[in-house]
Structures are given as C-alpha cells and as structure tokens.
Design an enzyme around this catalytic site. Structure first.
Site, mmCIF file in Angstrom:
data_model
loop_
_atom_site.group_PDB
_atom_site.id
_atom_site.type_symbol
_atom_site.label_atom_id
_atom_site.label_comp_id
_atom_site.label_asym_id
_atom_site.label_seq_id
_atom_site.Cartn_x
_atom_site.Cartn_y
_atom_site.Cartn_z
ATOM 1 C CG ASP A 94 47.812 -40.363 22.385
ATOM 2 O OD1 ASP A 94 48.544 -40.479 23.380
ATOM 3 O OD2 ASP A 94 46.572 -40.280 22.443
ATOM 4 C CE LYS A 95 52.497 -46.267 15.470
ATOM 5 N NZ LYS A 95 52.533 -47.753 15.421
#
Length: 549
Positions: A151-152
């Site tokens: 995830d970012k």
C-alpha cells in the site's frame, strides 16, 4: 498505494462509489472525496475541479458544490478523467537493499505508490526504478519488474525482478505461497491473546465497495498470524508482528480491525479509534499520519540459483517515534505508608509542585455518598443497615464498628470497595497519561497486590518514627489510639511495607525536611524514567536489528 480495485475504469474515465457514514456528517463533499482518494494520489484540488464540472452525484443527483455538507447517510459517486502518460524515469533516491542483476530488494518509503495507475500517473516506485534499472523498461508498459505490491502508506521491503523470466518465477512463488512475509504493525489497544491466528475469508465490503472486509459468503481465503511484541503501559496501543500466508488487498488492516485492534493511523479501517485519539490523545494522533504498517522481513528462494535469501529492515523514523511516544506514558506512582504516617502531607507537597495526585480516602468518601458506587453496592448487599437516616449517605462510623467486630464482614466490604478505588486510580492515570508522572495514595496497595499486578510502575513509601506517628500526627488527625491500632491491624507492618518499596521518604523531622525528602524522591523517579527510556530504545534496537546485536 494506488489501487485499481478501488474504482472502475473505462478508457480514460474513472468512477468511484462510496457511502457516507454518520461520522461523515457535516463534512464537505470535496473534503470527503479528498480523504477517500488520498491514497490514490489524487489531490483535493483535482476533486474540486471534478465536482465543479458536474462529475459528482449525491443520492443519484448531480452536485456541483464542493462545499456541500453531508448528512452522513448518502450514496456518493465521483467520476474523473485518467491522466496516464508514458513512463518517464525519475532521478530520485531508491534504497536498494539487495541487487544481483536478476532481482532486487528495495526499502520502499511510506507515501510512495508502487506503480502507476490512472489516478497517479507519476511519482511512483516504478518511475524511480526505471531510472536506477533502465533494463526493465521493456518488461511491462506500466508495472515493469513488479512482483508484489505494498500500500502507498506502508513502508518496507518489496521485491522486484530485473528481467521477465525471473519476474514470472517470483510471481509464481508468491502465488503459491512459497515466500515468507512478516510485517510490524502498531495497533489500537492490547489484543487479549499474545499469539493469535486469523483465518477469515475476505472480499469487497457488502456496503462500502471501496473497502475490503471479512465476508461470510463469496470471499477468498485469507490467513494471518500475529504475535504481540509489546504494549504501552497505558494500554493504548501494541506493537505486533504479523505473518501473512495469503496476499489479499489490505489483509492485515482488515484482519486486525476484525478482531477489534485496527492499525494506528488507519482512517479507513480504524476511523472510530482514530477519532477518539484526536479527542483524547491529540499528540499521538498527530504522529499517526499514516497507517503504522511496515514490511519487516522477507524470505524466498532465488528464482535461478535456488539459494534461500532472507532480509529484515528496521521500520522508519515515524514508526519508531510513535513507539517512543507511547512508551513515555505517565509514570504511575503508588504512595503508601502506615496510618497517620504523613501521606496527606506528601500529597499536598506534590500537588503544590504541580504533580497530579490522587487520594484513596477521597475516592472512598465520594463512593459512600448517596448514589455513589460504594453506596449502591453496599446497599444492594446490606440493605439500609449502614445508611445515615439524615443524609442518606453511608454511615461510616456504623460501618467501621461492624467491620471491627466482624472479620468476615470486613473482608466482604473490602472486596466491594477495593475494585472501586482501583477503577478510579486507573481513570486517574488515564486522564494524566501525557504527564511525566502522577501519584496515587493507596494505603493498601501492597496488600491488594497492585505492585505484582503491575498496576503501578513505582511504589514510594513514607517511613515515620512510631512515636511521631502514634503521637503528634495521630492527634492532628483526631484519631484515638484504639482506632489507630485497629487500622494498623488491617495492614502489613511498616518494615514489610518499606521492604517492597522502590524508594522511601523519611518523615522524621519538620515539614521543611519532608519537602526536601520529597524532592529527593522526585529525582529518583526522574532517573527511573530516564533508565526506562534508555532501556526501551535498546529493546527496539535489538528487536529491529537482530543481526547487529
């Protein structure tokens, strides 16, 4: 990271659907979508432009007002236009942990999207990779070398392949669960069990389609195991190590939220506890600018040589800063001594110095007032036997006489009152959790086993000469010798008490010396806090860098 699974795509058009919740009440439409799409790399300014262009709907009706306030129960739609362009190398730092020309292991910083998507066409890990590894340009148009994703806002280890052959081999290894992955996470609260397995299928949330969830039907198998490594003294959060055996979208975030312990900083799956932190722990909430999740370790067989490779990576500074802030919770100090030994005088000295203090005597007195917790429980057990007919409060003199005459009744009353005091003390420490220390006077702390139950971090005793205690100080309190003897009989002797203390205040002279003695003890407590801070830093260093210890 930018996650195409969170929206629908049609050529250059994007479509998001989401339901507003009650917690979104009075939130501006542009702020709602700005927060919802932050992980997609879409700015609030872009959201405003789309709303003004008529690309937003509320309950099926177009809304062109970015400042439209939500009621908290609407069905929302937002459309946008993709901005994908060709990949352009970006000459920005890339922390390469391992590189043998075949595969590379990278320490991805939090906030960096893994690969391009229509909603974030630039500024990704891939853009940096094609600068550092130009040979991957011909592998895939948008995801060259990518074997798995983070995830970012998740930091840590990610593996990339530098040629198509090894990319396919590594992708197969991940798909067949031949890769061992472990993460570190800071979660809200303290899990009930030190070790746990979460074997719950996951799929799209049945209502909020942009979210994942544990689902009863139609989900894909998802399995995680966790171990609690540390919990902060106030019980606000815990450090857990999570191993995943499947790679579902947002798996750790969903699974930990499912068991009641969402990740700190996760405003998607932990919005309610984060909101409570913003109200009750604003300093900690400010430190949680992202979900506290870090890809800590990675082990796999090299796709060509078959050599077993293992990597660990300490979490970044924001993660460690959060842990240190949690460890600095209030030093919980218990103050004890014999009856008429000067505890009240020391409490006053501490309060005058600006230190939060708690008196068990005052707590019990409040509970004995009409409708108080002690009043209610004693009335349930003994009816009106110990009620003062004039005030309706507990008649303390009558209760004391009964306790003095009947040992079984005394123990029963103690078992009723002690949990009330314990609850009040816990709340007192909780309220003062951001203070360096707080002091609670609890005469029967040792007798109740509070020190062994770790309800306090330090125990300070007050030692008073017998003649002074039974003479001058007793007379000031207006207690007759026989009553004092009864109080003494209900407690440990002074030597037994002092032997269990962290430090002792000598109350053998005037108040000026008692004041200086109290200052001396405060220095001792400050030293203990400093030692604890150093010990915790050493613990984290060994935990996160095991090969260096």
């Amino acid at each position: 990271m930018c996650n195409n699974e969170d929206f629908q795509e049609n050529e250059n058009q994007l479509l998001w659907t989401k339901n507003a919740e009650f917690s979104d009440r009075n939130t501006r439409l542009d702020k709602f979508w700005g927060s919802a799409l932050e992980e997609e790399g879409i700015s609030r300014g872009k959201v405003k432009d789309w709303i003004k262009a008529g690309f937003a709907e509320i309950n099926g009706k177009v809304c062109k007002k970015p400042n439209q306030k939500l009621m908290g129960n609407e069905e929302l739609i937002l459309k946008g236009e993709a901005e994908l362009t060709s990949l352009v190398p970006e000459d920005l730092p890339l922390e390469i942990i391992y590189n043998d020309g075949k595969i590379a292991v990278i320490n991805k910083p939090a906030g960096l999207t893994t690969h391009p998507a229509p909603s974030c066409p630039t500024g990704t890990l891939v853009h940096r990779m094609i600068h550092h590894f130009p040979e991957i340009r011909d592998m895939d148009e948008w995801r060259p070398g990518i074997v798995h994703r983070l995830d970012k806002f998740t930091s840590g280890l990610i593996t990339v392949a530098l040629n198509e052959h090894d990319r396919l081999a590594m992708s197969t290894a991940f798909a067949e669960r031949e890769v061992s992955k472990a993460y570190l996470a800071i979660v809200h609260g303290v899990p009930e069990r030190e070790f746990g397995e979460i074997d719950q299928p996951m799929g799209r949330h049945p209502v909020h389609k942009t979210k994942m969830a544990v689902v009863l039907k139609g989900g894909r198998d998802a399995r995680s195991e966790y171990e609690v490594l540390w919990s902060d003294p106030a019980g606000r959060a815990s450090l857990v190590k999570v191993q995943i055996f499947t790679g579902r979208t947002h798996q750790i975030r969903v699974h930990m939220a499912h068991i009641g312990h969402p990740l700190v900083g996760d405003q998607v799956y932990g919005s309610m506890p984060h909101a409570r932190w913003e109200q009750e722990q604003p300093q900690l909430a400010k430190l949680a600018e992202r979900q506290m999740l870090h890809a800590y370790s990675l082990s796999f067989a090299h796709p060509e040589s078959g050599e077993e490779l293992s990597f660990t990576q300490a979490p970044p500074e924001d993660f460690i800063t959060m842990l240190k802030a949690l460890d600095k919770s209030v030093q919980r100090v218990g103050l004890i001594g014999m009856p008429c030994g000067g505890k009240s005088a020391v409490l006053k000295i501490l309060a005058d110095k600006g230190i939060p203090t708690f008196s068990s005597d005052e707590s019990v007195a409040r509970s004995y007032e009409k409708d108080g917790a002690g009043w209610e429980l004693l009335r349930q057990r003994f009816g009106n036997r110990f009620l003062n007919n004039e005030t309706g409060d507990i008649d303390k003199a009558a209760l004391f006489t009964a306790m003095r005459e009947n040992e079984d009744l005394r123990r029963e009353v103690m078992n009723i009152i002690h949990p009330i005091v314990q609850h009040d003390v816990k709340e007192f420490f909780k309220i003062n959790t951001n203070e360096p220390l707080a002091v609670a006077e609890v005469p029967l702390l040792l007798e109740g086993g509070w020190h062994t139950k770790k309800l306090v971090d330090a125990v300070i005793g007050i030692r008073t000469p017998e003649g002074k205690r039974t003479g001058e100080l007793r007379e000031k309190r207006g207690i007759d010798p026989e009553m004092l003897a009864v109080f003494d009989s209900w407690q440990w002797d002074e030597k037994s008490k002092m032997d269990c203390c962290t430090a002792v205040i000598e109350n053998d002279a005037e108040l000026t010396k008692l004041d200086s003695e109290t200052d001396r003890i405060l220095e001792v407590l400050a030293g203990l806090r400093k030692d604890k801070e150093t010990s915790f830093e050493n613990y984290l260093e060994k935990l996160f860098n095991p090969d260096e210890s």
